[in-house]
Motif scaffolding. Structure first.
Motif, short mmCIF file in Angstrom:
data_model
loop_
_atom_site.label_atom_id
_atom_site.label_comp_id
_atom_site.label_asym_id
_atom_site.label_seq_id
_atom_site.Cartn_x
_atom_site.Cartn_y
_atom_site.Cartn_z
N THR A 250 0.85 -1.18 0.00
CA THR A 250 0.00 0.00 0.00
C THR A 250 0.89 1.23 0.00
O THR A 250 2.09 1.13 -0.25
CB THR A 250 -0.99 -0.04 1.20
OG1 THR A 250 -1.92 1.05 1.06
CG2 THR A 250 -0.27 0.07 2.53
N ILE A 251 0.28 2.40 0.21
CA ILE A 251 1.04 3.65 0.23
C ILE A 251 0.60 4.47 1.43
O ILE A 251 -0.58 4.47 1.77
CB ILE A 251 0.87 4.40 -1.12
CG1 ILE A 251 1.65 5.71 -1.14
CG2 ILE A 251 -0.59 4.63 -1.45
CD1 ILE A 251 1.81 6.30 -2.55
N GLU A 252 1.58 5.11 2.07
CA GLU A 252 1.22 5.90 3.24
C GLU A 252 0.37 7.10 2.80
O GLU A 252 0.53 7.56 1.67
CB GLU A 252 2.48 6.37 3.98
CG GLU A 252 3.36 7.27 3.15
CD GLU A 252 4.57 7.78 3.95
OE1 GLU A 252 4.58 7.68 5.19
OE2 GLU A 252 5.49 8.29 3.32
N SER B 214 -3.10 6.71 4.24
CA SER B 214 -4.45 6.18 4.48
C SER B 214 -4.68 4.76 3.97
O SER B 214 -5.70 4.15 4.28
CB SER B 214 -5.50 7.11 3.87
OG SER B 214 -5.41 8.37 4.45
N GLY B 215 -3.75 4.22 3.20
CA GLY B 215 -3.89 2.83 2.78
C GLY B 215 -3.49 1.85 3.87
O GLY B 215 -3.85 0.66 3.82
N ILE B 216 -2.77 2.35 4.87
CA ILE B 216 -2.15 1.43 5.84
C ILE B 216 -3.19 0.71 6.70
O ILE B 216 -3.09 -0.50 6.92
CB ILE B 216 -1.11 2.17 6.71
CG1 ILE B 216 0.05 2.68 5.83
CG2 ILE B 216 -0.58 1.25 7.81
CD1 ILE B 216 1.08 3.53 6.58
N ILE C 119 -3.27 -2.48 -2.10
CA ILE C 119 -4.45 -1.94 -1.41
C ILE C 119 -4.32 -0.42 -1.33
O ILE C 119 -3.23 0.10 -1.07
CB ILE C 119 -4.55 -2.52 0.03
CG1 ILE C 119 -4.84 -4.03 0.01
CG2 ILE C 119 -5.60 -1.76 0.87
CD1 ILE C 119 -6.23 -4.42 -0.44
N ASP C 120 -5.41 0.30 -1.57
CA ASP C 120 -5.39 1.75 -1.30
C ASP C 120 -6.78 2.22 -0.88
O ASP C 120 -7.76 1.51 -1.08
CB ASP C 120 -4.89 2.52 -2.53
CG ASP C 120 -4.22 3.85 -2.14
OD1 ASP C 120 -4.19 4.21 -0.94
OD2 ASP C 120 -3.71 4.54 -3.04
N ASP C 121 -6.81 3.39 -0.26
CA ASP C 121 -8.08 3.91 0.25
C ASP C 121 -8.97 4.44 -0.86
O ASP C 121 -10.15 4.15 -0.89
CB ASP C 121 -7.85 4.97 1.34
CG ASP C 121 -7.01 6.15 0.87
OD1 ASP C 121 -6.23 5.99 -0.08
OD2 ASP C 121 -7.12 7.23 1.48
N PHE C 122 -8.38 5.22 -1.78
CA PHE C 122 -9.17 5.83 -2.86
C PHE C 122 -8.61 5.45 -4.22
O PHE C 122 -7.40 5.30 -4.38
CB PHE C 122 -9.13 7.37 -2.75
CG PHE C 122 -10.28 7.95 -1.98
CD1 PHE C 122 -11.46 8.27 -2.63
CD2 PHE C 122 -10.19 8.14 -0.61
CE1 PHE C 122 -12.54 8.79 -1.94
CE2 PHE C 122 -11.27 8.66 0.11
CZ PHE C 122 -12.44 8.99 -0.56
NA NA Z 1 -4.06 6.73 -0.44
#
Ligand code: NA
Ligand code: G4P
Ligand code: NA
Length: 194
Positions: free
Chosen positions: A56-58, A60-62, A123-126
């Protein structure tokens, strides 16, 4: 995912026709119980893919990535947006252009944590324009690892990222897909079968 859609409707704030604020459960304050459910839902969708690593990427994906990692029993790696002092060489890097912020940033992941025998789930939030996701795909390719797919918490289906990435033959599973935020009202559409 019904629970997520309901949370977006009750707690999300439509800032404009294209921007949704979800600071109360995803981007600033985090709802652990909802994240737990999100992790389980990703596990249900990707659980048969023999995943060995989540990327993921820092920042909000964490949270969703860690809940999935806990469910699957695999480590979670997050790409950094700034280089850390101790992370100086042996890096995979990719350029990520943000259309929203009109800036390009380099993201990086240590070569120690993704190997060619890994099966990676991103995985990511948006998912909006898809540039962050593409940067993560680029890193998986540099590592010569296998890509199981991309899991997204909230996809803005009226932006181009989802179709652009699916057109590359990559499996994208989004737990909520927003079709419109016109007139301050969030509308969802059915998930694209993958
Ligand atoms: Na993100
Ligand atoms: P993209 O091309 O990769 O889709 O990215 P874009 O520049 O559009 O988005 C930049 C940042 O804004 C990303 O978070 C992305 O997740 C987030 N984002 C995009 N659209 C929305 C939206 O409608 N609502 C919210 N809340 N976020 C959105 P980031 O800057 O990497 O931040 P974070 O991960 O540290 O939270
Ligand atoms: Na974000």
């Amino acid at each position: 995912m019904k629970q997520l859609q309901e949370k977006i409707l009750t707690d999300g704030k439509v800032l404009s026709e294209s921007v949704l604020k979800v600071d109360s459960f995803l981007n600033h304050q985090i709802d652990p119980s909802l994240m737990h459910e999100i992790g389980d839902e990703f596990a249900a969708r990707f659980g048969n893919e023999a995943i060995t690593k989540i990327l993921t990427i820092e920042s909000s994906g964490i949270a969703p990535a860690v809940m999935l990692g806990l469910n699957l029993g695999v480590p979670v790696v997050f790409a950094r947006k700034r280089k850390s002092l101790t992370l100086v060489d042996q890096l995979y890097t990719a350029s990520v252009h943000s259309f929203t912020k009109n800036e390009t940033n380099e993201i990086s992941v240590s070569k120690d944590f993704i190997k060619s025998d890994d099966v990676v789930l991103i995985i990511d939030d948006f998912l909006a324009n898809g540039q962050a996701a593409l940067g993560l795909v680029d890193i998986v390719e540099q590592a010569d690892a296998a890509l199981a797919g991309i899991g997204i918490v909230i996809e803005k289906g009226f932006q181009t990222g989802g179709s652009m990435i699916r057109n590359r033959g990559i499996r994208v599973e989004s737990l909520a897909i927003i079709s419109s935020m016109a007139n301050g009202k969030v509308e969802f559409h059915q998930e694209v079968p993958s």
